[in-house]
Write an enzyme that holds these catalytic residues in place. Structure first.
Site, short mmCIF file in Angstrom:
data_model
loop_
_atom_site.label_atom_id
_atom_site.label_comp_id
_atom_site.label_asym_id
_atom_site.label_seq_id
_atom_site.Cartn_x
_atom_site.Cartn_y
_atom_site.Cartn_z
N HIS A 72 12.92 -5.63 0.83
CA HIS A 72 12.66 -4.70 1.94
C HIS A 72 11.46 -5.12 2.79
O HIS A 72 11.20 -4.52 3.83
CB HIS A 72 12.43 -3.28 1.41
CG HIS A 72 11.07 -3.07 0.84
ND1 HIS A 72 10.69 -3.56 -0.39
CD2 HIS A 72 9.99 -2.45 1.36
CE1 HIS A 72 9.42 -3.24 -0.61
NE2 HIS A 72 8.97 -2.58 0.43
N HIS A 119 8.10 -5.07 7.44
CA HIS A 119 8.46 -4.05 6.45
C HIS A 119 9.66 -3.28 6.98
O HIS A 119 9.54 -2.51 7.92
CB HIS A 119 7.27 -3.10 6.22
CG HIS A 119 7.44 -2.20 5.06
ND1 HIS A 119 8.26 -1.09 5.09
CD2 HIS A 119 6.92 -2.27 3.82
CE1 HIS A 119 8.22 -0.50 3.90
NE2 HIS A 119 7.41 -1.20 3.12
#
Length: 165
Positions: free
Chosen positions: A68, A83
């Site tokens: 992620h 992110h």
């Protein structure tokens, strides 16, 4: 010895959009870690698809096991974290596929991660993708974001920065 005598040379770096979408201020990210710039300064992108590319050329210095988030370090030492989404770590990698590994060298625009936007929308807080310079205070002299409603991944410049000399 020469670096000691003449100092470090300032470098201009450009960040390209890691995902296609709307480029916004970190102030608009509904997470204090990003909006209060606890990890560094940068911008965020509200993605229109699930293809994530390198915002700069450099070395992959971090790829979270859940895919992620990924960190890239440029030759000049700028460390950029992408992110994907908010509270996506709780998905434990579901819906994320990494295409690089730590130590890989990438060019701006190279594929890093793909993710299922529908699944992230369903299981996480948001798909908004902060792009943060994690060593901002140590290395950045000036930072100019380029906000846009239609940034294209790997093509559109989302920020220009000058390193300290």
């Amino acid at each position: 010895m020469l670096k000691k005598l003449f100092g470090k040379k300032s470098v201009e770096e450009q960040l390209v959009a890691p995902v296609s979408g709307k480029v916004v201020s970190l102030d608009e990210v509904d997470d204090p870690v990003f909006s209060q710039r606890m990890m560094g300064d940068g911008v965020a992108v509200e993605p229109t698809d699930g293809k994530v590319v390198a915002p700069v050329s450099g070395e992959i210095v971090q790829l979270f096991p859940t895919n992620h988030a990924v960190g890239v370090k440029t030759k000049s030492g700028v460390e950029v974290l992408v992110h994907i989404g908010l509270e996506t770590v709780s998905m434990e990698g579901e819906g994320f596929e990494g295409h690089v590994k730590t130590g890989d060298h990438v060019n701006a625009g190279d594929r890093l991660v793909t993710f299922d936007m529908n699944l992230v929308n369903e299981k996480a807080k948001s798909t908004i993708t902060p792009v943060v310079i994690t060593n901002y205070d140590d290395i950045v002299d000036s930072f100019e974001p380029s906000y846009s409603d239609g940034a294209e991944a790997g093509q559109s410049t989302i920020a220009t920065l000058q390193t300290k000399s």
